[in-house]
Design a protein around this motif. Sequence first.
Motif, mmCIF file in Angstrom:
data_model
loop_
_atom_site.group_PDB
_atom_site.id
_atom_site.type_symbol
_atom_site.label_atom_id
_atom_site.label_comp_id
_atom_site.label_asym_id
_atom_site.label_seq_id
_atom_site.Cartn_x
_atom_site.Cartn_y
_atom_site.Cartn_z
ATOM 1 N N TYR A 332 0.848 -1.197 0.000
ATOM 2 C CA TYR A 332 0.000 0.000 0.000
ATOM 3 C C TYR A 332 0.882 1.245 0.000
ATOM 4 C CZ TYR A 332 -3.855 -3.097 1.187
ATOM 5 O OH TYR A 332 -4.789 -4.096 1.159
ATOM 6 N N SER A 333 0.416 2.260 -0.703
ATOM 7 C CA SER A 333 1.137 3.523 -0.757
ATOM 8 C C SER A 333 0.131 4.667 -0.633
ATOM 9 C CB SER A 333 1.909 3.644 -2.078
ATOM 10 O OG SER A 333 2.585 4.875 -2.152
ATOM 11 N N GLY A 334 0.110 5.305 0.552
ATOM 12 C CA GLY A 334 -0.807 6.423 0.777
ATOM 13 C C GLY A 334 -2.252 6.002 0.929
ATOM 14 N N LEU A 335 -2.509 4.883 1.570
ATOM 15 C CA LEU A 335 -3.879 4.371 1.708
ATOM 16 C C LEU A 335 -4.663 5.177 2.740
ATOM 17 C CD1 LEU A 335 -6.138 2.228 1.338
ATOM 18 C CD2 LEU A 335 -4.964 0.851 3.094
ATOM 19 N N ASP A 336 -5.851 5.645 2.347
ATOM 20 C CA ASP A 336 -6.807 6.287 3.255
ATOM 21 C C ASP A 336 -8.066 5.416 3.309
ATOM 22 O OD1 ASP A 336 -5.150 8.519 3.643
ATOM 23 O OD2 ASP A 336 -5.964 9.517 1.866
ATOM 24 N N LEU A 337 -8.576 5.210 4.523
ATOM 25 C CA LEU A 337 -9.756 4.350 4.659
ATOM 26 C C LEU A 337 -10.458 4.673 5.969
ATOM 27 C CD1 LEU A 337 -11.402 1.842 3.624
ATOM 28 C CD2 LEU A 337 -9.857 0.432 5.015
ATOM 29 N N THR A 338 -11.793 4.747 5.924
ATOM 30 C CA THR A 338 -12.595 4.931 7.137
ATOM 31 C C THR A 338 -13.686 3.869 7.196
ATOM 32 O OG1 THR A 338 -12.217 7.322 7.191
ATOM 33 C CG2 THR A 338 -14.107 6.491 8.423
ATOM 34 N N ILE A 339 -13.793 3.227 8.346
ATOM 35 C CA ILE A 339 -14.836 2.230 8.582
ATOM 36 C C ILE A 339 -15.799 2.798 9.619
ATOM 37 C CG2 ILE A 339 -15.354 -0.109 9.385
ATOM 38 C CD1 ILE A 339 -13.806 -0.108 6.777
ATOM 39 N N GLU A 340 -17.089 2.849 9.268
ATOM 40 C CA GLU A 340 -18.093 3.410 10.163
ATOM 41 C C GLU A 340 -18.694 2.319 11.059
ATOM 42 O OE1 GLU A 340 -18.809 6.598 10.328
ATOM 43 O OE2 GLU A 340 -17.643 7.254 8.582
ATOM 44 N N ARG A 341 -19.212 2.758 12.209
ATOM 45 C CA ARG A 341 -19.827 1.832 13.162
ATOM 46 C C ARG A 341 -20.988 1.080 12.511
ATOM 47 N NH1 ARG A 341 -22.145 5.213 17.283
ATOM 48 N NH2 ARG A 341 -24.070 5.129 16.062
ATOM 49 N N GLY A 342 -21.035 -0.229 12.782
ATOM 50 C CA GLY A 342 -22.147 -1.054 12.324
ATOM 51 C C GLY A 342 -22.002 -1.610 10.928
ATOM 52 N N GLU A 343 -20.984 -1.202 10.187
ATOM 53 C CA GLU A 343 -20.786 -1.751 8.849
ATOM 54 C C GLU A 343 -20.317 -3.200 8.927
ATOM 55 O OE1 GLU A 343 -19.545 2.248 6.289
ATOM 56 O OE2 GLU A 343 -17.971 0.896 7.015
ATOM 57 N N GLN A 344 -20.765 -3.991 7.975
ATOM 58 C CA GLN A 344 -20.308 -5.381 7.850
ATOM 59 C C GLN A 344 -19.637 -5.477 6.479
ATOM 60 O OE1 GLN A 344 -24.076 -7.494 8.866
ATOM 61 N NE2 GLN A 344 -22.927 -8.250 10.620
ATOM 62 N N THR A 345 -18.319 -5.411 6.507
ATOM 63 C CA THR A 345 -17.529 -5.210 5.299
ATOM 64 C C THR A 345 -16.732 -6.450 4.939
ATOM 65 O OG1 THR A 345 -17.276 -2.867 5.877
ATOM 66 C CG2 THR A 345 -15.753 -3.766 4.244
ATOM 67 N N VAL A 346 -16.830 -6.883 3.678
ATOM 68 C CA VAL A 346 -16.023 -7.998 3.195
ATOM 69 C C VAL A 346 -14.924 -7.448 2.299
ATOM 70 C CG1 VAL A 346 -17.533 -8.456 1.200
ATOM 71 C CG2 VAL A 346 -16.041 -10.260 2.076
ATOM 72 N N LEU A 347 -13.717 -8.002 2.438
ATOM 73 C CA LEU A 347 -12.589 -7.644 1.588
ATOM 74 C C LEU A 347 -12.479 -8.680 0.478
ATOM 75 C CD1 LEU A 347 -9.891 -6.802 4.331
ATOM 76 C CD2 LEU A 347 -11.784 -5.392 3.502
ATOM 77 N N VAL A 348 -12.530 -8.244 -0.767
ATOM 78 C CA VAL A 348 -12.420 -9.168 -1.898
ATOM 79 C C VAL A 348 -11.323 -8.681 -2.830
ATOM 80 C CG1 VAL A 348 -14.884 -9.728 -1.767
ATOM 81 C CG2 VAL A 348 -14.108 -7.993 -3.384
ATOM 82 N N GLY A 349 -10.811 -9.592 -3.641
ATOM 83 C CA GLY A 349 -9.760 -9.257 -4.597
ATOM 84 C C GLY A 349 -8.887 -10.454 -4.856
ATOM 85 N N PRO A 350 -7.996 -10.358 -5.839
ATOM 86 C CA PRO A 350 -7.143 -11.501 -6.201
ATOM 87 C C PRO A 350 -6.168 -11.850 -5.091
ATOM 88 C CG PRO A 350 -6.438 -9.523 -7.363
ATOM 89 C CD PRO A 350 -7.726 -9.181 -6.688
ATOM 90 N N ASN A 351 -5.664 -13.070 -5.149
ATOM 91 C CA ASN A 351 -4.694 -13.511 -4.167
ATOM 92 C C ASN A 351 -3.446 -12.630 -4.219
ATOM 93 O OD1 ASN A 351 -3.783 -15.709 -2.275
ATOM 94 N ND2 ASN A 351 -2.128 -15.691 -3.765
ATOM 95 N N GLY A 352 -2.922 -12.283 -3.045
ATOM 96 C CA GLY A 352 -1.723 -11.465 -2.972
ATOM 97 C C GLY A 352 -1.974 -9.978 -3.103
ATOM 98 N N ALA A 353 -3.255 -9.563 -3.192
ATOM 99 C CA ALA A 353 -3.555 -8.138 -3.364
ATOM 100 C C ALA A 353 -3.355 -7.357 -2.077
ATOM 101 C CB ALA A 353 -4.990 -7.961 -3.865
ATOM 102 N N GLY A 354 -3.377 -8.044 -0.933
ATOM 103 C CA GLY A 354 -3.166 -7.357 0.336
ATOM 104 C C GLY A 354 -4.351 -7.388 1.282
ATOM 105 N N LYS A 355 -5.277 -8.319 1.080
ATOM 106 C CA LYS A 355 -6.465 -8.376 1.937
ATOM 107 C C LYS A 355 -6.084 -8.682 3.391
ATOM 108 C CE LYS A 355 -8.493 -11.598 -0.518
ATOM 109 N NZ LYS A 355 -7.455 -11.766 -1.558
ATOM 110 N N SER A 356 -5.323 -9.749 3.611
ATOM 111 C CA SER A 356 -4.923 -10.115 4.971
ATOM 112 C C SER A 356 -4.027 -9.048 5.592
ATOM 113 C CB SER A 356 -4.207 -11.475 4.978
ATOM 114 O OG SER A 356 -5.106 -12.520 4.648
#
Length: 536
Positions: A332-356
């Motif tokens: 990641y380079s310069g990643l901005d992200l906000t998670i709001e209360r109560g959201e149920q969010t799934v991370l998807v994308g190809p293997n090795g993209a950086g989900k874990s």
Amino acid sequence: MLIIRDLKVTLGGRTLFEDARFQINYGDRIALVGPNGSGKTTLFSIILKQREADAGVMERDEWTMVGHLPQEGEAIGEETVLDVATGRVDELPFLEKRLHELEQAGDVSSPEYLETHAKHDALTDPQVETKAKKMLRGLGFVDFDFDRKAREMSGGWIMRARLARLLVMEPDLLLLDEPTNHLDLLSLLWLQDYLKNYSGALLLISHDRQFMDEVVGEVHEIAEKKLIAYTGNYSSYLDQREERYEQQLAAYKNQQKEIASLQQFADRFRSVNSKASQAMSKLKQIERMELIAKPLAPRKPFRFQIPQPPRGGQRAVSLKGIHMAYGANQVYSGLDLTIERGEQTVLVGPNGAGKSTLLKILAGVVDFQQGERDLGHNAKIGYFSQHRAATLDPERTVLDEVLVSAPLMREDEARGVLGSFMFRKDEIFKQTRVLSGGEKTRLNLVKFLVDPPNLLLMDEPTTHLDILTVESLTLALERYEGTLIFISHDVHFIRKLATKVLHINAGQVTPYAGGYDYFLEKTGALDDERAALTAA
């Protein structure tokens, strides 16, 4: 292709099968279902001739090539990923040796010789390396991986390479035992599409109901020591099984009502001379009946009231200007992200993209090189990874671990929750140090559910869980009022829970404010990735 009749199997003094029947025809796609320990893997071992039944007959077409993917496997030696996928280091030399032995014995017309020769031909085909690379790409490998030593990779990646080899060989009958356990979502979808068009027959054990819905056309349930066949996919099987139970229960109740009526007449009039013969006739009528056993109700997922976590702030967690790299690998380079209360969010994308990696950054378990991570007000964070053994006290019992996590929970409630996650009877008194990896995973899930944080981060929580346990977990998380961020390859689980999707690819995180189907509608990104893998 394969017929089993009058099968009887006992294991450890327990009868798994009694007069069971089973048949696979060319082109069939069958899911084998039943609770843990019911005999699914044992049936595989009998088909593979790795063990003998106590009684019964198995007839297999002598031309049938059978391929099998077990649940686990490790690499040894110096073979590369491509060596594993082509079998040229281990499988091919073994086949050549066995062919030589059979030829020396003059056994060149036996089913074993024919099958061994077919496998040898598949792995010596001039196109074997091209085919292997295509399968490896579909299962998530990149070209750089082909020459890597397999032993440098995890057991899950080695299993993918072995699955690739199996698909290269194209057996007439493909036996897959939990094939989706080690796959990410994209690789799972590729395998799903591949198997839909597979020319051979398929016998599948899986805990992924969406995968079975997409792939199979029959379901065979192990129940009452028999194999009961249902036509249709897994969802159709659930409906048919419920109908079958209701019909059996109605037949049982009607017979019991008839028996009670006959017995009542006999009891009332057996001492009355004028009706004694009628009374005896009623008793004989009962004796001649073929009694209907009371059917067992289908197992259902366990429901319990999950305690609600303390309320957090409107912003659960935020990241600002995050730079994250592993050596020269910039994630990641310069990643901005906000998670709001109560959201149920799934991370998807190809293997090795950086989900874990993103999940670990949010959990605060890895150090990033630059940027800020800011937890919201009153945040209570919980991170569930695939490696949670260190959180368990090795001297505590399973039950004690749960009661310590939730001091206000009654013991009977704790026992009920543990039972739904396959800890039953004396198993709850095991010390955690003797638990298997899968048992430790399940115990940690229970601990999260009985004392949930208000920010729950979960990496592949359904791996190694059976379908009913996944359903129990899903029902619990549907009632969860905190903030959930998770990674999963179980499409049914994702569809049930996700209210937001973060698509991760090449260091870019793109949010979609809707569920998984909304994401599929609004973007062609996933389709593009799948098309690229299929064309590779």
